[in-house]
Design a protein around this motif. Structure first.
Motif, PDB file in Angstrom:
ATOM      1  N   GLY A   1       0.813  -1.214   0.000  1.00 39.54           N
ATOM      2  CA  GLY A   1       0.000   0.000   0.000  1.00 39.54           C
ATOM      3  C   GLY A   1       0.843   1.260   0.000  1.00 39.54           C
ATOM      4  N   CYS A   2       0.388   2.294   0.706  1.00 40.40           N
ATOM      5  CA  CYS A   2       1.030   3.607   0.683  1.00 40.40           C
ATOM      6  C   CYS A   2       2.349   3.660   1.438  1.00 40.40           C
ATOM      7  N   GLY A   3       2.605   2.734   2.318  1.00 46.83           N
ATOM      8  CA  GLY A   3       3.878   2.733   3.032  1.00 46.83           C
ATOM      9  C   GLY A   3       3.844   3.549   4.298  1.00 46.83           C
ATOM     10  N   GLY A   4       4.912   4.319   4.564  1.00 51.56           N
ATOM     11  CA  GLY A   4       5.119   4.950   5.849  1.00 51.56           C
ATOM     12  C   GLY A   4       4.269   6.155   6.174  1.00 51.56           C
ATOM     13  N   THR A   5       3.538   6.734   5.226  1.00 58.68           N
ATOM     14  CA  THR A   5       2.774   7.947   5.507  1.00 58.68           C
ATOM     15  C   THR A   5       1.460   7.657   6.220  1.00 58.68           C
ATOM     16  N   MET A   6       1.066   6.400   6.259  1.00 56.49           N
ATOM     17  CA  MET A   6      -0.208   6.035   6.868  1.00 56.49           C
ATOM     18  C   MET A   6       0.006   5.012   7.965  1.00 56.49           C
ATOM     19  N   SER A   7      -0.884   5.062   8.969  1.00 65.43           N
ATOM     20  CA  SER A   7      -0.924   3.992   9.956  1.00 65.43           C
ATOM     21  C   SER A   7      -1.813   2.898   9.388  1.00 65.43           C
ATOM     22  N   HIS A   8      -2.004   1.824  10.139  1.00 64.77           N
ATOM     23  CA  HIS A   8      -2.917   0.780   9.657  1.00 64.77           C
ATOM     24  C   HIS A   8      -4.352   1.278   9.627  1.00 64.77           C
ATOM     25  N   ASP A   9      -4.631   2.417  10.263  1.00 63.52           N
ATOM     26  CA  ASP A   9      -5.969   2.994  10.277  1.00 63.52           C
ATOM     27  C   ASP A   9      -6.090   4.218   9.377  1.00 63.52           C
ATOM     28  N   GLY A  10      -5.077   4.511   8.570  1.00 60.33           N
ATOM     29  CA  GLY A  10      -5.145   5.647   7.671  1.00 60.33           C
ATOM     30  C   GLY A  10      -4.204   6.762   8.084  1.00 60.33           C
ATOM     31  N   PHE A  11      -4.441   7.960   7.545  1.00 59.06           N
ATOM     32  CA  PHE A  11      -3.607   9.114   7.834  1.00 59.06           C
ATOM     33  C   PHE A  11      -3.882   9.633   9.240  1.00 59.06           C
ATOM     34  N   HIS A  12      -2.823   9.861  10.005  1.00 58.38           N
ATOM     35  CA  HIS A  12      -2.983  10.345  11.381  1.00 58.38           C
ATOM     36  C   HIS A  12      -3.625  11.728  11.443  1.00 58.38           C
ATOM     37  N   VAL A  13      -3.406  12.562  10.431  1.00 59.03           N
ATOM     38  CA  VAL A  13      -3.958  13.908  10.436  1.00 59.03           C
ATOM     39  C   VAL A  13      -5.496  13.882  10.453  1.00 59.03           C
ATOM     40  N   LEU A  14      -6.087  12.783  10.029  1.00 58.48           N
ATOM     41  CA  LEU A  14      -7.552  12.672  10.001  1.00 58.48           C
ATOM     42  C   LEU A  14      -8.136  12.014  11.251  1.00 58.48           C
ATOM     43  N   ASP A  15      -7.299  11.620  12.199  1.00 58.19           N
ATOM     44  CA  ASP A  15      -7.775  10.868  13.373  1.00 58.19           C
ATOM     45  C   ASP A  15      -8.896  11.573  14.143  1.00 58.19           C
ATOM     46  N   GLY A  16      -8.838  12.883  14.274  1.00 63.73           N
ATOM     47  CA  GLY A  16      -9.868  13.620  15.013  1.00 63.73           C
ATOM     48  C   GLY A  16     -11.178  13.780  14.268  1.00 63.73           C
ATOM     49  N   TYR A  17     -11.222  13.309  13.027  1.00 61.79           N
ATOM     50  CA  TYR A  17     -12.398  13.508  12.177  1.00 61.79           C
ATOM     51  C   TYR A  17     -13.077  12.197  11.780  1.00 61.79           C
ATOM     52  N   ARG A  18     -12.709  11.109  12.401  1.00 67.33           N
ATOM     53  CA  ARG A  18     -13.241   9.799  12.020  1.00 67.33           C
ATOM     54  C   ARG A  18     -14.711   9.655  12.411  1.00 67.33           C
ATOM     55  N   PRO A  19     -15.492   8.918  11.615  1.00 61.34           N
ATOM     56  CA  PRO A  19     -16.914   8.709  11.910  1.00 61.34           C
ATOM     57  C   PRO A  19     -17.160   8.002  13.242  1.00 61.34           C
ATOM     58  N   GLY A  20     -16.207   7.229  13.702  1.00 60.77           N
ATOM     59  CA  GLY A  20     -16.380   6.488  14.944  1.00 60.77           C
ATOM     60  C   GLY A  20     -16.636   7.358  16.157  1.00 60.77           C
ATOM     61  N   ARG A  21     -16.343   8.653  16.068  1.00 59.97           N
ATOM     62  CA  ARG A  21     -16.587   9.516  17.233  1.00 59.97           C
ATOM     63  C   ARG A  21     -18.078   9.699  17.505  1.00 59.97           C
ATOM     64  N   PHE A  22     -18.923   9.350  16.541  1.00 60.09           N
ATOM     65  CA  PHE A  22     -20.373   9.440  16.722  1.00 60.09           C
ATOM     66  C   PHE A  22     -21.000   8.116  17.110  1.00 60.09           C
ATOM     67  N   ARG A  23     -20.194   7.102  17.277  1.00 59.75           N
ATOM     68  CA  ARG A  23     -20.716   5.751  17.539  1.00 59.75           C
ATOM     69  C   ARG A  23     -21.458   5.718  18.870  1.00 59.75           C
ATOM     70  N   ILE A  24     -22.652   5.183  18.821  1.00 59.81           N
ATOM     71  CA  ILE A  24     -23.416   4.941  20.041  1.00 59.81           C
ATOM     72  C   ILE A  24     -23.871   3.483  20.021  1.00 59.81           C
ATOM     73  N   ASP A  25     -23.871   2.886  21.168  1.00 60.40           N
ATOM     74  CA  ASP A  25     -24.329   1.510  21.248  1.00 60.40           C
ATOM     75  C   ASP A  25     -25.831   1.500  21.483  1.00 60.40           C
ATOM     76  N   ILE A  26     -26.536   0.856  20.596  1.00 64.12           N
ATOM     77  CA  ILE A  26     -27.992   0.768  20.682  1.00 64.12           C
ATOM     78  C   ILE A  26     -28.332  -0.644  21.129  1.00 64.12           C
ATOM     79  N   PRO A  27     -29.064  -0.766  22.246  1.00 69.09           N
ATOM     80  CA  PRO A  27     -29.397  -2.118  22.702  1.00 69.09           C
ATOM     81  C   PRO A  27     -30.277  -2.840  21.697  1.00 69.09           C
ATOM     82  N   GLU A  28     -30.050  -4.137  21.598  1.00 67.76           N
ATOM     83  CA  GLU A  28     -30.842  -4.943  20.681  1.00 67.76           C
ATOM     84  C   GLU A  28     -32.251  -5.120  21.215  1.00 67.76           C
ATOM     85  N   GLU A  29     -33.201  -5.123  20.282  1.00 63.73           N
ATOM     86  CA  GLU A  29     -34.594  -5.326  20.655  1.00 63.73           C
ATOM     87  C   GLU A  29     -34.831  -6.813  20.875  1.00 63.73           C
TER      88      GLU A  29
END
Length: 125
Positions: free
Chosen positions: A96-124
């Motif tokens: 892949g891209c090599g050293g500019t990315m972590s296994h989770d992508g570019f570090h500069v984008l870490d504060g903008y990931r969709p996971g920050r909105f994750r909420i656990d919804i109990p199963e019905e």
């Protein structure tokens, strides 16, 4: 319970997705496929915290949502293209891209990931 994709659609997306049938029931690592059913409105995106949302929502679904797309679009588009390309290379065991990315992508984008909105919804029951 709801998947991350269903949660994102309910929270920020002005469209409906319909899951497509999987081609193989024996492969649990298969990327889920969706078909765009309809677009009901096209509001200017504004996440609840005012910051862009950039990254994989789920395997196979990458989001780049921001209010300031006209100014950030070229840069975010290039970073997103590399992240998507790198994830595709990882699934085929190619380099892949090599050293500019972590296994989770570019570090500069870490504060903008969709996971920050994750909420656990109990199963019905």
């Amino acid at each position: 319970g709801k998947t991350m994709i269903e949660t994102a659609i309910a929270a920020i997306a002005p469209f409906e997705l319909q899951p497509l049938p999987t081609t193989s029931s024996s492969d649990n690592n298969e990327t889920p496929a969706y078909d765009l059913v309809k677009v009901s409105r096209a509001n200017r995106p504004m996440p609840s915290d005012g910051l862009p949302v950039v990254g994989f929502v789920d395997r196979g679904l990458y989001a780049a949502v921001m209010h300031s797309g006209i100014t950030l679009g070229p840069m975010v588009g290039e970073l997103a293209a590399y992240e998507v390309w790198d994830s595709l290379k990882a699934t085929t065991n190619e380099e892949g891209c090599g050293g500019t990315m972590s296994h989770d992508g570019f570090h500069v984008l870490d504060g903008y990931r969709p996971g920050r909105f994750r909420i656990d919804i109990p199963e019905e029951e």
